[in-house]
Design a protein around this motif. Structure first.
Motif, PDB file in Angstrom:
ATOM      1  N   VAL A   4       0.836  -1.200   0.000  1.00 43.78           N
ATOM      2  CA  VAL A   4       0.000   0.000   0.000  1.00 43.78           C
ATOM      3  C   VAL A   4       0.872   1.252   0.000  1.00 43.78           C
ATOM      4  N   ASP A   5       1.895   1.281   0.842  1.00 41.48           N
ATOM      5  CA  ASP A   5       2.790   2.437   0.883  1.00 41.48           C
ATOM      6  C   ASP A   5       3.464   2.654  -0.472  1.00 41.48           C
ATOM      7  N   ALA A   6       3.856   1.554  -1.109  1.00 40.34           N
ATOM      8  CA  ALA A   6       4.507   1.667  -2.420  1.00 40.34           C
ATOM      9  C   ALA A   6       3.537   2.227  -3.454  1.00 40.34           C
ATOM     10  N   GLU A   7       2.264   1.825  -3.383  1.00 43.03           N
ATOM     11  CA  GLU A   7       1.271   2.316  -4.342  1.00 43.03           C
ATOM     12  C   GLU A   7       0.979   3.789  -4.111  1.00 43.03           C
ATOM     13  N   ILE A   8       0.932   4.204  -2.861  1.00 43.91           N
ATOM     14  CA  ILE A   8       0.727   5.625  -2.578  1.00 43.91           C
ATOM     15  C   ILE A   8       1.889   6.448  -3.118  1.00 43.91           C
ATOM     16  N   ALA A   9       3.111   5.955  -2.903  1.00 44.31           N
ATOM     17  CA  ALA A   9       4.296   6.661  -3.411  1.00 44.31           C
ATOM     18  C   ALA A   9       4.285   6.713  -4.933  1.00 44.31           C
ATOM     19  N   ARG A  10       3.906   5.600  -5.564  1.00 43.11           N
ATOM     20  CA  ARG A  10       3.852   5.570  -7.032  1.00 43.11           C
ATOM     21  C   ARG A  10       2.805   6.544  -7.549  1.00 43.11           C
ATOM     22  N   HIS A  12       1.690   9.205  -6.078  1.00 42.33           N
ATOM     23  CA  HIS A  12       2.162  10.575  -5.862  1.00 42.33           C
ATOM     24  C   HIS A  12       3.117  10.984  -6.972  1.00 42.33           C
ATOM     25  N   ARG A  13       4.055  10.101  -7.319  1.00 41.25           N
ATOM     26  CA  ARG A  13       5.017  10.428  -8.379  1.00 41.25           C
ATOM     27  C   ARG A  13       4.325  10.630  -9.717  1.00 41.25           C
ATOM     28  N   ALA A  14       3.366   9.761 -10.016  1.00 46.02           N
ATOM     29  CA  ALA A  14       2.748   9.776 -11.341  1.00 46.02           C
ATOM     30  C   ALA A  14       1.653  10.823 -11.478  1.00 46.02           C
ATOM     31  N   GLU A  15       0.939  11.122 -10.400  1.00 45.39           N
ATOM     32  CA  GLU A  15      -0.291  11.904 -10.508  1.00 45.39           C
ATOM     33  C   GLU A  15      -0.226  13.291  -9.884  1.00 45.39           C
ATOM     34  N   TRP A  16       0.777  13.570  -9.057  1.00 44.60           N
ATOM     35  CA  TRP A  16       0.782  14.817  -8.301  1.00 44.60           C
ATOM     36  C   TRP A  16       0.574  16.040  -9.180  1.00 44.60           C
ATOM     37  N   SER A  17       1.390  16.206 -10.201  1.00 47.50           N
ATOM     38  CA  SER A  17       1.301  17.422 -11.012  1.00 47.50           C
ATOM     39  C   SER A  17      -0.028  17.522 -11.745  1.00 47.50           C
ATOM     40  N   MET A  18      -0.571  16.404 -12.203  1.00 52.71           N
ATOM     41  CA  MET A  18      -1.853  16.427 -12.896  1.00 52.71           C
ATOM     42  C   MET A  18      -2.978  16.819 -11.941  1.00 52.71           C
ATOM     43  N   ILE A  19      -2.938  16.271 -10.721  1.00 48.24           N
ATOM     44  CA  ILE A  19      -3.973  16.580  -9.739  1.00 48.24           C
ATOM     45  C   ILE A  19      -3.903  18.049  -9.328  1.00 48.24           C
ATOM     46  N   VAL A  20      -2.706  18.526  -9.008  1.00 46.44           N
ATOM     47  CA  VAL A  20      -2.554  19.922  -8.609  1.00 46.44           C
ATOM     48  C   VAL A  20      -2.938  20.852  -9.760  1.00 46.44           C
ATOM     49  N   GLY A  21      -2.536  20.503 -10.978  1.00 43.71           N
ATOM     50  CA  GLY A  21      -2.884  21.322 -12.128  1.00 43.71           C
ATOM     51  C   GLY A  21      -4.381  21.419 -12.332  1.00 43.71           C
ATOM     52  N   GLY A  22      -5.074  20.291 -12.209  1.00 47.16           N
ATOM     53  CA  GLY A  22      -6.531  20.307 -12.354  1.00 47.16           C
ATOM     54  C   GLY A  22      -7.215  21.107 -11.271  1.00 47.16           C
ATOM     55  N   LEU A  23      -6.748  20.972 -10.040  1.00 47.25           N
ATOM     56  CA  LEU A  23      -7.317  21.739  -8.932  1.00 47.25           C
ATOM     57  C   LEU A  23      -7.075  23.238  -9.116  1.00 47.25           C
ATOM     58  N   ALA A  24      -5.856  23.594  -9.534  1.00 47.34           N
ATOM     59  CA  ALA A  24      -5.539  25.005  -9.737  1.00 47.34           C
ATOM     60  C   ALA A  24      -6.392  25.601 -10.846  1.00 47.34           C
ATOM     61  N   VAL A  53      -6.423  -0.682  -1.792  1.00 47.03           N
ATOM     62  CA  VAL A  53      -6.090   0.282  -2.837  1.00 47.03           C
ATOM     63  C   VAL A  53      -7.217   0.309  -3.866  1.00 47.03           C
ATOM     64  N   PRO A  54      -7.754   1.483  -4.195  1.00 43.67           N
ATOM     65  CA  PRO A  54      -8.853   1.545  -5.170  1.00 43.67           C
ATOM     66  C   PRO A  54      -8.394   1.133  -6.566  1.00 43.67           C
ATOM     67  N   PRO A  55      -9.335   0.733  -7.428  1.00 41.10           N
ATOM     68  CA  PRO A  55      -8.963   0.301  -8.786  1.00 41.10           C
ATOM     69  C   PRO A  55      -8.229   1.375  -9.580  1.00 41.10           C
ATOM     70  N   ASN A  56      -8.615   2.638  -9.365  1.00 38.18           N
ATOM     71  CA  ASN A  56      -7.966   3.755 -10.055  1.00 38.18           C
ATOM     72  C   ASN A  56      -7.459   4.738  -8.996  1.00 38.18           C
ATOM     73  N   PRO A  57      -6.248   4.520  -8.490  1.00 34.42           N
ATOM     74  CA  PRO A  57      -5.751   5.347  -7.385  1.00 34.42           C
ATOM     75  C   PRO A  57      -5.727   6.846  -7.694  1.00 34.42           C
ATOM     76  N   ILE A  61      -7.693   9.841  -5.603  1.00 31.38           N
ATOM     77  CA  ILE A  61      -7.036  11.013  -5.014  1.00 31.38           C
ATOM     78  C   ILE A  61      -7.646  12.296  -5.562  1.00 31.38           C
ATOM     79  N   THR A  62      -7.889  12.336  -6.867  1.00 30.47           N
ATOM     80  CA  THR A  62      -8.455  13.533  -7.487  1.00 30.47           C
ATOM     81  C   THR A  62      -9.825  13.853  -6.922  1.00 30.47           C
ATOM     82  N   THR A  63     -10.694  12.855  -6.847  1.00 27.37           N
ATOM     83  CA  THR A  63     -12.047  13.067  -6.321  1.00 27.37           C
ATOM     84  C   THR A  63     -11.997  13.516  -4.866  1.00 27.37           C
ATOM     85  N   THR A  64     -11.132  12.876  -4.068  1.00 28.84           N
ATOM     86  CA  THR A  64     -11.001  13.244  -2.656  1.00 28.84           C
ATOM     87  C   THR A  64     -10.502  14.673  -2.511  1.00 28.84           C
TER      88      THR A  64
END
Length: 432
Positions: A4-10, A12-24, A53-57, A61-64
């Protein structure tokens, strides 16, 4: 739990900028975007070990994060229109594309690189918002204290908010004034991926290097062909490709950094090298083969092209590399450029000449591990083993990349048994 920790880290690496960009883009507030994205990941740390871990992590994260942003707006609403806005923002349907390219991450970069900010502030803010780097990691890249960098990023976000900078792609005619900052950001994001500074991450982060390359390709489509900005964007893309081509040979099976002169050149990606060389050749033709007419990224790409063109390390044309560094120092006389020029001079001339140059940089680079690494190798080459060992110790203390830490420790431990070394060239030196 480890999975689970590894999936959260993955994620974060893959989605952080996309999530922040969409929120901004949706809420028009960098602080809100960053904080609610971070809160969503914190919620994942609490919930995923229990719920799975949800099917589409990334979507989870984005919805939350969107829900947290709406809740915060509701709590902070002081006027009816603000409250109505919060309800309106509950609509999660995709927005219509805005600007020249519909890409949230690139849009966020151009927002953070608005002319209202200084170049340094643009780079620092974008590394935090888009690259997801910690304040400590960004501070190391700028060679400043963490508290200083934290204040700089906070002020930059406040300026963006006060100036009401829209979270949209600029029109094509407005892109060029922001290009220098954007290219600087992409280069630093790439370097963080190629030589990760975080102690608890993989030494090489392909998510960052590949994203930087993708965004560099997009930036080129926004620029007028054959313009100075297009030439530098092309040079940066060529630099990234020529560097990325060596990634598979850069770590040993045990996770230790492998120096450039010791890498298996058969493991280099020839497809990426060919693409980079073609881009660089076009730039050289356009300049009339005059290296004095090349910009910073074009020169760095040319240096890397010399390295990857050598069949063996001993075939490297160091005279050409020194000439390219001389041209680079004229337009970018930074201490890091001078350090890497000294490495080339050591190969072309002598370690003693190079060491004299390096010793002059101690005041500016004393907290930079590459300075002490370079000095250790030069001292080793000149037979000053005790001083070399002390320099290795200092470099090890400053190194935050596990692969480099392993490499430096081995070099130091073997010093007593080692009488000669062939080369001090490492990847960081070759890259600048």
């Amino acid at each position: 739990m480890i999975e689970v920790d590894a999936e959260i880290a993955r994620t974060h690496r893959a989605e952080w900028s996309m999530i922040v960009g969409g929120l901004a883009r949706r809420y028009g507030d960098l602080d809100l975007a960053e904080e609610t994205a971070a809160e969503a990941f914190a919620t994942a740390v609490e919930r995923w070990p229990i719920d799975g871990v949800p099917p589409n992590p990334g979507a989870w994260i984005t919805t939350t994060a969107h829900r947290k942003a709406i809740d915060r707006l509701r709590r902070e609403a002081r006027r009816d229109d603000k409250h109505r806005e919060a309800f309106m923002l509950h609509d999660d349907s995709p927005l219509e594309p805005t600007g020249a390219i519909d890409d949230d991450r690139l849009r966020l970069i151009f927002t953070c690189c608005h002319p209202v900010l200084s170049i340094q502030d643009r780079v620092a803010l974008t590394l935090r918002m888009v690259g997801g780097l910690t304040v400590a990691e960004i501070a190391r890249a700028f060679l400043v204290q963490e508290t200083t960098m934290g204040q700089r990023i906070s002020r930059a976000k406040a300026k963006i908010k006060a100036a009401r900078v829209p979270f949209t792609m600029p029109e094509r005619e407005d892109v060029q004034p922001r290009v220098a900052g954007v290219l600087a950001v992409l280069y630093l994001i790439f370097n963080e991926g190629y030589f990760a500074s975080g102690g608890n991450v993989d030494p090489i982060r392909r998510d960052l290097t590949e994203e930087a390359i993708r965004l560099a390709r997009l930036v080129r489509t926004l620029l007028p062909a054959e313009s100075p900005q297009d030439a530098e964007a092309t040079g940066l893309l060529a630099l990234m490709l020529l560097t990325q081509a060596r990634a598979d040979a850069r770590l040993s099976a045990g996770g230790e950094l492998v120096r450039l002169d010791e890498q298996d050149r058969m493991a280099w990606d020839r497809t990426l090298i060919q693409e980079g060389i073609v881009l660089l050749d076009a730039l050289l033709e356009a300049s009339g083969r005059d290296i004095g007419a090349l910009g910073r990224y074009q020169l760095l790409a040319a240096i890397n092209a010399v390295h990857v063109s050598a069949v063996r390390a001993q075939d490297t044309d160091w005279a050409q590399i020194v000439a390219l560094y001389n041209a680079l120092e004229r337009i970018d006389p930074s201490p890091v450029v001078r350090l890497n020029r000294a490495i080339a001079i050591s190969e072309y001339d002598s370690p003693d000449v190079a060491l004299a140059i390096v010793d002059q940089l101690g005041g500016e680079l004393d907290t930079h591990h590459a300075f002490h690494t370079t000095r250790a190798e030069l001292l080793r080459l000149t037979g000053r083993d005790d001083a070399a060992r002390a320099a290795y110790d200092r470099a090890i203390a400053l190194a935050v990349n596990s692969a480099e830490h392993e490499h430096l420790s081995r070099r130091r431990d073997q010093l007593a048994a080692s009488t000669t070394t062939k080369s001090i060239t490492d990847d960081e030196g070759a890259l600048s």
